[in-house]
Scaffold this motif. Structure first.
Motif, PDB file in Angstrom:
ATOM      1  N   SER A   1     -10.633 -37.335 -38.266  1.00  0.00           N
ATOM      2  CA  SER A   1     -10.957 -36.145 -37.467  1.00  0.00           C
ATOM      3  C   SER A   1     -11.111 -36.493 -35.993  1.00  0.00           C
ATOM      4  O   SER A   1     -10.712 -35.717 -35.124  1.00  0.00           O
ATOM      5  CB  SER A   1     -12.250 -35.498 -37.979  1.00  0.00           C
ATOM      6  OG  SER A   1     -12.061 -34.998 -39.266  1.00  0.00           O
TER       7      SER A   1
ATOM      8  N   ARG B   1      -7.381 -31.486 -46.327  1.00  0.00           N
ATOM      9  CA  ARG B   1      -7.589 -30.667 -45.131  1.00  0.00           C
ATOM     10  C   ARG B   1      -7.209 -31.432 -43.865  1.00  0.00           C
ATOM     11  O   ARG B   1      -6.633 -30.861 -42.935  1.00  0.00           O
ATOM     12  CB  ARG B   1      -9.039 -30.185 -45.067  1.00  0.00           C
ATOM     13  CG  ARG B   1      -9.324 -29.055 -46.035  1.00  0.00           C
ATOM     14  CD  ARG B   1     -10.663 -28.393 -45.756  1.00  0.00           C
ATOM     15  NE  ARG B   1     -11.796 -29.281 -45.953  1.00  0.00           N
ATOM     16  CZ  ARG B   1     -12.405 -29.478 -47.117  1.00  0.00           C
ATOM     17  NH1 ARG B   1     -11.989 -28.858 -48.190  1.00  0.00           N
ATOM     18  NH2 ARG B   1     -13.440 -30.286 -47.201  1.00  0.00           N
TER      19      ARG B   1
ATOM     20  N   ASN C   1      -3.444 -31.419 -43.744  1.00  0.00           N
ATOM     21  CA  ASN C   1      -2.955 -30.097 -43.325  1.00  0.00           C
ATOM     22  C   ASN C   1      -3.114 -29.899 -41.816  1.00  0.00           C
ATOM     23  O   ASN C   1      -2.219 -29.380 -41.160  1.00  0.00           O
ATOM     24  CB  ASN C   1      -3.704 -28.990 -44.066  1.00  0.00           C
ATOM     25  CG  ASN C   1      -3.349 -28.917 -45.528  1.00  0.00           C
ATOM     26  OD1 ASN C   1      -2.411 -29.555 -45.986  1.00  0.00           O
ATOM     27  ND2 ASN C   1      -4.119 -28.159 -46.274  1.00  0.00           N
ATOM     28  N   THR C   2      -4.247 -30.329 -41.288  1.00  0.00           N
ATOM     29  CA  THR C   2      -4.488 -30.190 -39.853  1.00  0.00           C
ATOM     30  C   THR C   2      -3.504 -31.045 -39.057  1.00  0.00           C
ATOM     31  O   THR C   2      -2.992 -30.617 -38.018  1.00  0.00           O
ATOM     32  CB  THR C   2      -5.935 -30.591 -39.518  1.00  0.00           C
ATOM     33  OG1 THR C   2      -6.822 -29.798 -40.302  1.00  0.00           O
ATOM     34  CG2 THR C   2      -6.245 -30.392 -38.053  1.00  0.00           C
TER      35      THR C   2
ATOM     36  N   ARG D   1      -0.166 -29.322 -39.077  1.00  0.00           N
ATOM     37  CA  ARG D   1      -0.218 -28.152 -38.199  1.00  0.00           C
ATOM     38  C   ARG D   1      -0.126 -28.581 -36.742  1.00  0.00           C
ATOM     39  O   ARG D   1       0.529 -27.938 -35.932  1.00  0.00           O
ATOM     40  CB  ARG D   1      -1.527 -27.399 -38.470  1.00  0.00           C
ATOM     41  CG  ARG D   1      -1.564 -26.006 -37.972  1.00  0.00           C
ATOM     42  CD  ARG D   1      -2.731 -25.174 -38.496  1.00  0.00           C
ATOM     43  NE  ARG D   1      -3.975 -25.866 -38.683  1.00  0.00           N
ATOM     44  CZ  ARG D   1      -4.528 -26.113 -39.882  1.00  0.00           C
ATOM     45  NH1 ARG D   1      -3.927 -25.756 -40.989  1.00  0.00           N
ATOM     46  NH2 ARG D   1      -5.686 -26.730 -39.968  1.00  0.00           N
TER      47      ARG D   1
END
Length: 186
Positions: free
Chosen positions: A92, A142, A145-146, A149
């Motif tokens: 992240s 997740r 996916n981020t 994207r």
């Protein structure tokens, strides 16, 4: 566990720790008790009696709920939740930093940065995740996916990551996008 069995197990473990210390000394290594940790692996849904701390002469070897070895955090129930949290935190942070400059980058440069600062965290020791429940792996999904994207500048990708794919590949990745420009980018 009966008292005699527990005493026998504790004595056996103490003997093993002494043997490790002797082996280390013979091979010109020093076992640093201050940095050493001991974890008692046990079933998650069955209560087990805690083991005592072990006196190693120069220091006390304390029991721990999780240990880190070669960058992998193993907890006492082998759920890998602390390890997954660490991966998500690192990945992240990479996504956040790349996101700050994404508008200045082309797609190829963004892909390289994603591979360097996000995928490297997700890929390291990923075979440990085989057999984990979907609920444990979903935070990693997740992050993936981020990252997709961000690379494609898509609105809502749905990238499915399945462990144990066909053809000897450990992963199968299938993608569907709700954004028409993302479809053209593929």
């Amino acid at each position: 566990m009966a008292s005699d069995q527990k005493t026998y197990a504790v004595n056996l473990l103490s003997d093993c720790l002494k043997d490790i210390k002797v082996w280390s000394a013979k091979n010109r290594l020093r076992l640093n008790e201050a940095k050493s940790e001991l974890v008692h692996l046990s079933p998650q849904f069955r209560a087990t009696e805690p083991l005592p701390d072990f006196n190693m002469g120069e220091g006390i070897l304390k029991m721990s709920d999780s240990v880190k070895d070669l960058g992998v955090t193993l907890d006492k129930h082998l759920t890998l939740q602390p390890h997954i949290r660490n991966i998500c935190k690192s990945a992240s942070w990479g996504l956040f930093r790349i996101g700050k400059v994404r508008r200045l980058l082309d797609q190829a440069s963004t892909e390289k940065l994603i591979h360097a600062f996000v995928s490297s965290h997700l890929d390291y020791c990923n075979s440990l995740f085989a057999g984990l429940p979907i609920s444990s792996i979903s935070p990693l999904q997740r992050i993936l996916n981020t990252a997709a994207r961000m690379v494609l500048k898509a609105l809502a990708p749905n990238i499915a990551l399945g462990i144990g794919g066909a053809g000897g590949s450990p992963y199968t990745i299938s993608s569907t996008y709700s954004n028409e420009s993302a479809k053209r980018a593929l």
